[in-house]
Design an enzyme around this catalytic site. Structure first.
Site, PDB file in Angstrom:
ATOM      1  CD  GLN A 145      -2.371   1.020   2.770  1.00  0.00           C
ATOM      2  OE1 GLN A 145      -1.415   0.779   3.897  1.00  0.00           O
ATOM      3  NE2 GLN A 145      -3.638   1.544   3.274  1.00  0.00           N
ATOM      4  CB  SER A 148       1.914   6.844   4.613  1.00  0.00           C
ATOM      5  OG  SER A 148       0.937   6.316   5.356  1.00  0.00           O
ATOM      6  CB  SER A 180       3.531  -3.093   5.612  1.00  0.00           C
ATOM      7  OG  SER A 180       3.305  -2.163   6.513  1.00  0.00           O
ATOM      8  CD  GLU A 263      -4.571  -0.498   6.809  1.00  0.00           C
ATOM      9  OE1 GLU A 263      -4.726   0.398   5.894  1.00  0.00           O
ATOM     10  OE2 GLU A 263      -3.292  -0.692   7.381  1.00  0.00           O
ATOM     11  CD  GLU A 387      -4.193  10.201  18.897  1.00  0.00           C
ATOM     12  OE1 GLU A 387      -3.540   9.632  17.916  1.00  0.00           O
ATOM     13  OE2 GLU A 387      -3.786  10.071  20.101  1.00  0.00           O
TER      14      GLU A 387
HETATM   15  C1  LIG Z   1       3.302  -1.096  11.452  1.00  0.00           C
HETATM   16  C2  LIG Z   1       2.911   0.133  10.660  1.00  0.00           C
HETATM   17  C3  LIG Z   1       2.576   0.000   9.043  1.00  0.00           C
HETATM   18  C4  LIG Z   1       2.322   0.685   8.494  1.00  0.00           C
HETATM   19  N1  LIG Z   1       2.101   0.210   6.845  1.00  0.00           N
HETATM   20  C5  LIG Z   1       1.742   1.284   5.986  1.00  0.00           C
HETATM   21  C6  LIG Z   1       1.605   0.965   4.584  1.00  0.00           C
HETATM   22  O1  LIG Z   1       1.812  -0.183   4.191  1.00  0.00           O
HETATM   23  N2  LIG Z   1       1.352   1.820   3.762  1.00  0.00           N
HETATM   24  C7  LIG Z   1       1.221   3.171   4.100  1.00  0.00           C
HETATM   25  O2  LIG Z   1       0.764   3.849   3.149  1.00  0.00           O
HETATM   26  N3  LIG Z   1       1.396   3.649   5.396  1.00  0.00           N
HETATM   27  C8  LIG Z   1       1.483   2.653   6.351  1.00  0.00           C
HETATM   28  N4  LIG Z   1       1.667   3.013   7.639  1.00  0.00           N
HETATM   29  C9  LIG Z   1       1.701   4.434   8.042  1.00  0.00           C
HETATM   30  C10 LIG Z   1       0.488   4.897   8.887  1.00  0.00           C
HETATM   31  O3  LIG Z   1      -0.763   4.728   7.968  1.00  0.00           O
HETATM   32  C11 LIG Z   1       0.654   6.328   9.404  1.00  0.00           C
HETATM   33  O4  LIG Z   1       2.097   6.261  10.191  1.00  0.00           O
HETATM   34  C12 LIG Z   1      -0.406   6.826  10.039  1.00  0.00           C
HETATM   35  O5  LIG Z   1      -1.353   7.174   9.348  1.00  0.00           O
HETATM   36  C13 LIG Z   1      -0.035   8.123  10.822  1.00  0.00           C
HETATM   37  O6  LIG Z   1       0.593   9.063  10.052  1.00  0.00           O
HETATM   38  P1  LIG Z   1       1.910   9.845  10.521  1.00  0.00           P
HETATM   39  O7  LIG Z   1       2.935   8.773  10.849  1.00  0.00           O
HETATM   40  O8  LIG Z   1       2.568  10.752   9.148  1.00  0.00           O
HETATM   41  O9  LIG Z   1       1.495  10.649  11.760  1.00  0.00           O
HETATM   42  P2  LIG Z   1       1.078  12.137  11.929  1.00  0.00           P
HETATM   43  O10 LIG Z   1      -0.220  12.432  10.700  1.00  0.00           O
HETATM   44  O11 LIG Z   1       2.107  13.130  11.664  1.00  0.00           O
HETATM   45  O12 LIG Z   1       0.596  12.072  13.154  1.00  0.00           O
HETATM   46  C14 LIG Z   1       1.225  12.577  14.390  1.00  0.00           C
HETATM   47  C15 LIG Z   1       0.612  12.581  15.595  1.00  0.00           C
HETATM   48  O13 LIG Z   1      -0.466  13.921  15.400  1.00  0.00           O
HETATM   49  C16 LIG Z   1      -1.853  13.369  15.724  1.00  0.00           C
HETATM   50  N5  LIG Z   1      -2.792  13.983  14.841  1.00  0.00           N
HETATM   51  C17 LIG Z   1      -2.494  14.088  13.477  1.00  0.00           C
HETATM   52  N6  LIG Z   1      -3.841  14.740  13.008  1.00  0.00           N
HETATM   53  C18 LIG Z   1      -4.707  14.658  13.859  1.00  0.00           C
HETATM   54  C19 LIG Z   1      -5.931  15.438  14.071  1.00  0.00           C
HETATM   55  N7  LIG Z   1      -6.759  16.019  13.093  1.00  0.00           N
HETATM   56  N8  LIG Z   1      -6.619  15.169  15.206  1.00  0.00           N
HETATM   57  C20 LIG Z   1      -5.946  14.731  16.306  1.00  0.00           C
HETATM   58  N9  LIG Z   1      -4.771  14.125  16.201  1.00  0.00           N
HETATM   59  C21 LIG Z   1      -4.021  14.287  15.233  1.00  0.00           C
HETATM   60  C22 LIG Z   1      -1.751  11.655  15.513  1.00  0.00           C
HETATM   61  O14 LIG Z   1      -2.747  11.059  15.930  1.00  0.00           O
HETATM   62  C23 LIG Z   1      -0.298  11.369  15.781  1.00  0.00           C
HETATM   63  O15 LIG Z   1      -0.497  11.001  17.315  1.00  0.00           O
HETATM   64  C24 LIG Z   1       1.945   2.030   8.619  1.00  0.00           C
HETATM   65  C25 LIG Z   1       2.343   2.418   9.864  1.00  0.00           C
HETATM   66  C26 LIG Z   1       2.647   1.544  11.027  1.00  0.00           C
HETATM   67  C27 LIG Z   1       2.933   1.910  12.462  1.00  0.00           C
END
Ligand SMILES: Cc1cc2nc3c(=O)[nH]c(=O)nc-3n(C[C@H](O)[C@H](O)[C@H](O)COP(=O)(O)OP(=O)(O)OC[C@H]3O[C@@H](n4cnc5c(N)ncnc54)[C@H](O)[C@@H]3O)c2cc1C
Length: 408
Positions: A145, A148, A180, A263, A387
């Site tokens: 996928q 991100s 992933s 998912e 969140e």
């Molecule tokens: C084990 C694992 C596997 C993954 N696999 C994939 C994959 O295969 N493909 C893929 O595309 N992605 C994947 N991801 C990524 C995952 O989808 C993102 O990490 C996730 O959506 C959060 O985005 P970010 O890391 O950019 O955090 P951010 O969006 O930067 O968030 C940082 C913090 O701010 C908070 N926050 C952000 N916006 C808001 C809001 N509007 N209201 C309240 N709080 C908020 C969040 O909750 C978090 O605590 C994976 C992540 C993990 C941990």
């Protein structure tokens, strides 16, 4: 392959599936390969594919192909794509039997089967569906996928990777992250921007990218567990035929929503972190260490059982019993319940083992839990953070107002 039969009773199907799985069990259970579930004491919240992962992947693909050829890989799928037109309950019977009989994990296929395939099934052309769904469900190809990005996670509609039309093709340029199984994948479902002038959610389109195409670079990311489950993926002028577009141009947000919904709904099942196998291992650990007699551990055991029971009860609710204001939120609720259950499992294992979970003293079924305990926090993030799930439940499920924008 058995013919379609949507009236096949669950009991008759269970008998058929069990007979078949028992007939091939010798080849896969305790096969002596490091990936053989009972041949290794690895236990993980997030599948990381440690040493010898090539064998694990090979074994999972072989098992999936055998299931497909026997009509058991996707019982609820349509017949022209390798399914049998049965129900999700029939799918669950196969998953449960695979776990009960000790078959090895197929978790590395999760993204392709439960994130990529549902989007192709719901939005792909007949040709794309026939070719790709069959290949994914037979594990001829593995999917990942590509959603991100460094600047777009929770705010997924902010993806900046561009796709520009060039004749019958599109040229993709940008960076994805946290992909992933990207290092194993043959195809990736990419959410990209096709119209920068359109409103944020409207300028997006989804493509199925050939991960072996020129211009695709995959770099593993090392995690605190020591393994590498996910990757950075660089797309540098990658050519994708328009026939590999999933859904309409500008319809990417809806297509991505199908993948994300699936998912969240399916993370709780299969070989995931709350599988019957994990719970069996946990029960055996508690028993071996006599933890049930300890007044502190007893509290944690009760909390763990309560969390798992709540998750299972919610998962068993019929589709019609989930109310909502503007859009279904069962996936978000189930994901929150699963995350809580994983936290409790990790806390219980960590508490009963103490330092033995983190320092390898050679004791069987002790240090192996470090991978699970250290991987558990990832569940709060993967598939959308807590969140974001709470925002979805509040706004779409309960009809509450959007949170106010932060003051600058
Ligand atoms: C084990 C694992 C596997 C993954 N696999 C994939 C994959 O295969 N493909 C893929 O595309 N992605 C994947 N991801 C990524 C995952 O989808 C993102 O990490 C996730 O959506 C959060 O985005 P970010 O890391 O950019 O955090 P951010 O969006 O930067 O968030 C940082 C913090 O701010 C908070 N926050 C952000 N916006 C808001 C809001 N509007 N209201 C309240 N709080 C908020 C969040 O909750 C978090 O605590 C994976 C992540 C993990 C941990």
């Amino acid at each position: 392959m058995p013919s379609d039969n949507d009236s096949l009773s669950l009991d008759a199907f269970q008998d058929e599936a069990e007979r078949f799985l028992r007939s091939i069990a010798d080849e896969f259970v305790d096969a002596g390969l490091s990936g053989g579930r009972r041949a290794s004491d690895r236990i993980a919240a997030v599948e990381e594919l440690g040493e010898g992962h090539e064998l694990q992947v090979k074994q999972a693909r072989e098992l999936q192909a055998r299931l497909f050829d026997a009509g058991l890989a996707w019982p609820s799928g349509p017949a022209d794509c390798g399914g049998r037109g049965l129900t999700r309950e029939h799918d669950q019977i196969v998953e449960r039997l695979l776990s009960d009989l000790g078959f090895p994990s197929r978790e590395m296929l999760f993204v392709g089967l439960h994130i990529v395939a549902p989007a192709i099934d719901a939005h792909g052309t007949a040709e794309l569906r026939r070719r790709m769904l069959t290949a994914l469900y037979r594990a001829d190809i593995i999917g990942c996928q590509l959603f991100s990005e460094p600047g777009a996670g929770s705010d997924l509609a902010g993806v900046a990777t561009r796709a520009v039309r060039d004749g019958d093709d599109w040229i993709l340029t940008g960076q994805k992250v946290w992909t992933s199984m990207g290092h194993l994948a043959d195809v990736g479902e990419a959410l990209v921007r096709t119209d920068p002038s359109a409103p944020k959610h409207g300028g997006l389109t989804v493509f199925l990218v050939d991960m072996h195409a020129p211009g695709v670079t995959v770099r593993p990311i090392r995690q605190m567990t020591g393994g590498s489950a996910f990757n950075e993926v660089f797309l540098d002028g990658v050519r994708v035929p328009d026939s590999h577009r999933i859904g309409g141009v500008g319809d990417g947000w809806r297509v991505a929503g199908t993948s994300l919904g699936s998912e969240r709904e399916t993370m709780i099942g299969g070989d995931g972190p709350v599988s019957p196998y994990v719970l069996e291992r946990l029960a055996a650990l508690v028993e071996r260490l006599g933890a049930a007699g300890d007044p502190v551990h007893r509290q944690r055991i009760a909390r763990t059982v309560a969390a798992v029971t709540a998750m299972r009860a919610a998962a068993a609710l019929p589709e019609t019993s989930w109310g909502h204001r503007t859009a279904p939120v069962s996936g978000s609720v189930l994901k929150m319940l699963m995350t809580r259950a994983v936290d409790e499992i990790a806390a219980l294992a960590g508490e009963v083992l103490g330092e033995r979970a983190f320092a390898d003293g050679g004791e069987p079924d002790a240090y192996a839990w470090s991978e699970f305990v250290l991987g558990a926090p990832a569940m709060h993030i993967a598939g959308g953070t807590d969140e974001i799930q709470l925002n979805i439940i509040a706004q779409r499920g309960l009809g509450l107002p959007r949170p106010p924008k932060p003051l600058n």
